[in-house]
Write a protein that holds these residues in place. Structure first.
Motif, mmCIF file in Angstrom:
data_model
loop_
_atom_site.group_PDB
_atom_site.id
_atom_site.type_symbol
_atom_site.label_atom_id
_atom_site.label_comp_id
_atom_site.label_asym_id
_atom_site.label_seq_id
_atom_site.Cartn_x
_atom_site.Cartn_y
_atom_site.Cartn_z
ATOM 1 N N ARG A 1 -19.661 -2.891 13.087
ATOM 2 C CA ARG A 1 -19.631 -4.150 13.842
ATOM 3 C C ARG A 1 -18.400 -4.951 13.424
ATOM 4 N N THR A 2 -17.237 -4.450 13.799
ATOM 5 C CA THR A 2 -15.979 -5.091 13.431
ATOM 6 C C THR A 2 -15.697 -6.269 14.357
ATOM 7 N N GLU A 3 -14.650 -7.037 14.021
ATOM 8 C CA GLU A 3 -14.237 -8.134 14.897
ATOM 9 C C GLU A 3 -13.819 -7.601 16.260
ATOM 10 N N LEU A 4 -13.138 -6.475 16.264
ATOM 11 C CA LEU A 4 -12.713 -5.868 17.519
ATOM 12 C C LEU A 4 -13.919 -5.600 18.419
ATOM 13 N N ILE A 5 -14.962 -5.038 17.840
ATOM 14 C CA ILE A 5 -16.180 -4.747 18.600
ATOM 15 C C ILE A 5 -16.872 -6.045 19.014
ATOM 16 N N ALA A 6 -16.895 -7.020 18.126
ATOM 17 C CA ALA A 6 -17.547 -8.301 18.443
ATOM 18 C C ALA A 6 -16.927 -8.936 19.679
ATOM 19 N N TYR A 7 -15.611 -8.984 19.729
ATOM 20 C CA TYR A 7 -14.941 -9.559 20.901
ATOM 21 C C TYR A 7 -15.220 -8.720 22.144
ATOM 22 N N GLY A 8 -15.217 -7.400 21.983
ATOM 23 C CA GLY A 8 -15.479 -6.535 23.125
ATOM 24 C C GLY A 8 -16.864 -6.736 23.692
ATOM 25 N N LEU A 9 -17.857 -6.905 22.837
ATOM 26 C CA LEU A 9 -19.240 -7.079 23.288
ATOM 27 C C LEU A 9 -19.439 -8.407 24.004
ATOM 28 N N PRO B 1 -17.909 -7.999 30.795
ATOM 29 C CA PRO B 1 -19.029 -8.170 31.730
ATOM 30 C C PRO B 1 -20.278 -7.482 31.174
ATOM 31 N N ALA B 2 -21.437 -7.933 31.586
ATOM 32 C CA ALA B 2 -22.703 -7.452 31.021
ATOM 33 C C ALA B 2 -22.820 -5.933 31.058
ATOM 34 N N GLU B 3 -22.414 -5.327 32.149
ATOM 35 C CA GLU B 3 -22.552 -3.875 32.279
ATOM 36 C C GLU B 3 -21.681 -3.144 31.263
ATOM 37 N N GLU B 4 -20.451 -3.611 31.093
ATOM 38 C CA GLU B 4 -19.548 -2.965 30.134
ATOM 39 C C GLU B 4 -19.971 -3.250 28.698
ATOM 40 N N LEU C 1 -20.756 -0.439 25.903
ATOM 41 C CA LEU C 1 -20.170 -0.409 24.561
ATOM 42 C C LEU C 1 -21.252 -0.419 23.492
ATOM 43 N N THR C 2 -22.279 -1.213 23.703
ATOM 44 C CA THR C 2 -23.402 -1.270 22.753
ATOM 45 C C THR C 2 -24.046 0.103 22.588
ATOM 46 N N LEU D 1 -12.275 -2.383 25.487
ATOM 47 C CA LEU D 1 -11.697 -3.270 24.475
ATOM 48 C C LEU D 1 -10.361 -3.857 24.922
ATOM 49 N N VAL D 2 -9.651 -3.123 25.753
ATOM 50 C CA VAL D 2 -8.385 -3.640 26.292
ATOM 51 C C VAL D 2 -8.655 -4.618 27.427
ATOM 52 N N SER D 3 -9.484 -4.226 28.375
ATOM 53 C CA SER D 3 -9.716 -5.071 29.555
ATOM 54 C C SER D 3 -10.427 -6.373 29.206
ATOM 55 N N SER D 4 -11.250 -6.366 28.171
ATOM 56 C CA SER D 4 -11.972 -7.578 27.756
ATOM 57 C C SER D 4 -11.072 -8.553 27.005
ATOM 58 N N GLY D 5 -9.908 -8.079 26.585
ATOM 59 C CA GLY D 5 -9.018 -8.911 25.784
ATOM 60 C C GLY D 5 -9.298 -8.839 24.296
#
Length: 364
Positions: free
Chosen positions: A272-280, A284-287, A291-292, A312-316
């Motif tokens: 559960r890294t920062e990268l993953i936290a931002y991605g989650l 959008p809910a589906e993506e 990822l989860t 992770l790229v598209s979510s920023g």
């Protein structure tokens, strides 16, 4: 003649090899069958960039220590401490490789199979690695005590260095537990809390012992004042955090031929890294649900890892972590002014700056 970083690294490599050869003889005197416990550590500490010893050397020089003598003993202690952390971390994360080679527990599994021992090879591998890591941790303390004794460092530093060395153990082991807990515990309800949890794991498991503690120990052992050690800590910790954030990026976006580890392992391990936290939280809910579902799946395919990268790229998320790395790097650069004001020599500051830039912009 100027004593260079490469000369110091050679010095640490030689001293570390000699130290472990002495310990190998000690273990072999108990039983020759115990030698693989030491061989695993010799392999792990051989060569490399010696990041932590170099930072200890920088702190040592910053406090007026002789560049050519003294810090190599601390370097051995730091290398053995890191070896213990890596061996145990690979067991906990079930990582099969380390620096492009089999992890310690895999080496012990291979020993079990090649010798045709009875019982479970995987359990033997885990047991051997844990015990080898325990020896590394014990011997790190022994090497540190030798550093104090050999150079009269205890008299110069008071209790500051020893307390820091002991605190490093508590920090890393607690941070490691928090990392394990994050993989199985209840997810954070908000992005802010998820990022705070991830940063706490990153800071205490790895960042502080990667940069802050080594440079502070070197400074304290050379007799640096509390103000100077505090200034070194303020400049070094942001580098450690940026270094670990870069590691999180490389764990998903890196080239395995360069990093020496399979790409996507952080996803497979459920980190559960920062990268993953931002991605989650920024997808959008589906993506986010997609990822989860990938987190903690040991059978994740390369195609699924590619898909995680896309999210992770598209979510920023990737850009946000890159911004954090740059902010931390700038924080460290700003903190250098206090070191300059304290009289730290420019060549030492330049060495520190070179290490910082190499760490935060690395590709492996």
């Amino acid at each position: 003649m100027t004593f260079s970083r490469d000369a110091f690294i050679d010095q640490v490599n030689r001293r570390c090899a000699a130290f472990l050869e002495e310990r190998r003889a000690e273990v072999s005197a108990i039983s020759p069958d115990g030698a693989p416990l030491v061989d695993a550590l010799s392999e792990l500490t051989r060569g490399g960039k010696k990041l932590r010893p170099v930072l200890g050397w920088i702190g040592w020089r910053g406090a007026g220590g002789d560049p050519a003598a003294g810090a190599e003993e601390l370097g051995v202690a730091l290398e053995l401490f890191q070896a213990a952390a890596l061996v145990h971390d690979d067991v906990i994360d079930r990582s099969s490789t380390r620096r492009g080679q089999p992890s310690s527990h895999i080496r012990f599994e291979e020993l079990h199979r090649s010798e045709e021992f009875s019982g479970d090879a995987a359990h033997f591998g885990t047991s051997g690695a844990i015990l080898s890591g325990d020896l590394a941790l014990a011997w790190a303390g022994e090497a540190y005590a030798q550093a104090e004794l050999a150079y009269g460092a205890a008299a110069r530093s008071g209790n500051t260095a020893r307390e820091t060395f002991q605190r490093m153990h508590t920090s890393v082991i607690t941070g490691q537990y928090l990392d394990v807990l994050a993989e199985v515990g209840h997810p954070a309800p908000t992005e802010e809390e998820a990022v705070a949890r991830a940063r706490g794991v990153l800071r205490y498991k790895a960042a502080k012992y990667s940069t802050e503690y080594p440079v502070v120990l070197g400074c304290a052992l050379a007799g640096g004042s509390q103000d100077l050690t505090d200034a070194f800590a303020a400049a070094a910790l942001p580098v450690g955090e940026a270094f670990q954030l870069r590691d999180d990026i490389l764990g998903i976006f890196g080239d395995p031929e360069t990093t020496g580890k399979p790409v996507g392992d952080d996803l497979r391990e459920g980190k559960r890294t920062e990268l993953i936290a931002y991605g989650l939280f920024r997808s959008p809910a589906e993506e986010s649900a997609e990822l989860t579902a990938m987190l903690g799946d040991p059978n994740l395919t390369e195609a699924q890892v590619d898909r995680a990268r896309e999210i992770l790229v598209s979510s920023g998320a990737l850009d946000e972590v890159e911004r954090s790395i740059e902010a931390l790097t700038e924080q460290s650069r700003s903190a250098e002014e206090a070191l300059r004001a304290a009289g730290v020599a420019e060549d030492v500051l330049e060495e520190f700056a070179q290490v910082r830039e190499r760490l935060v912009h690395r590709r492996r």
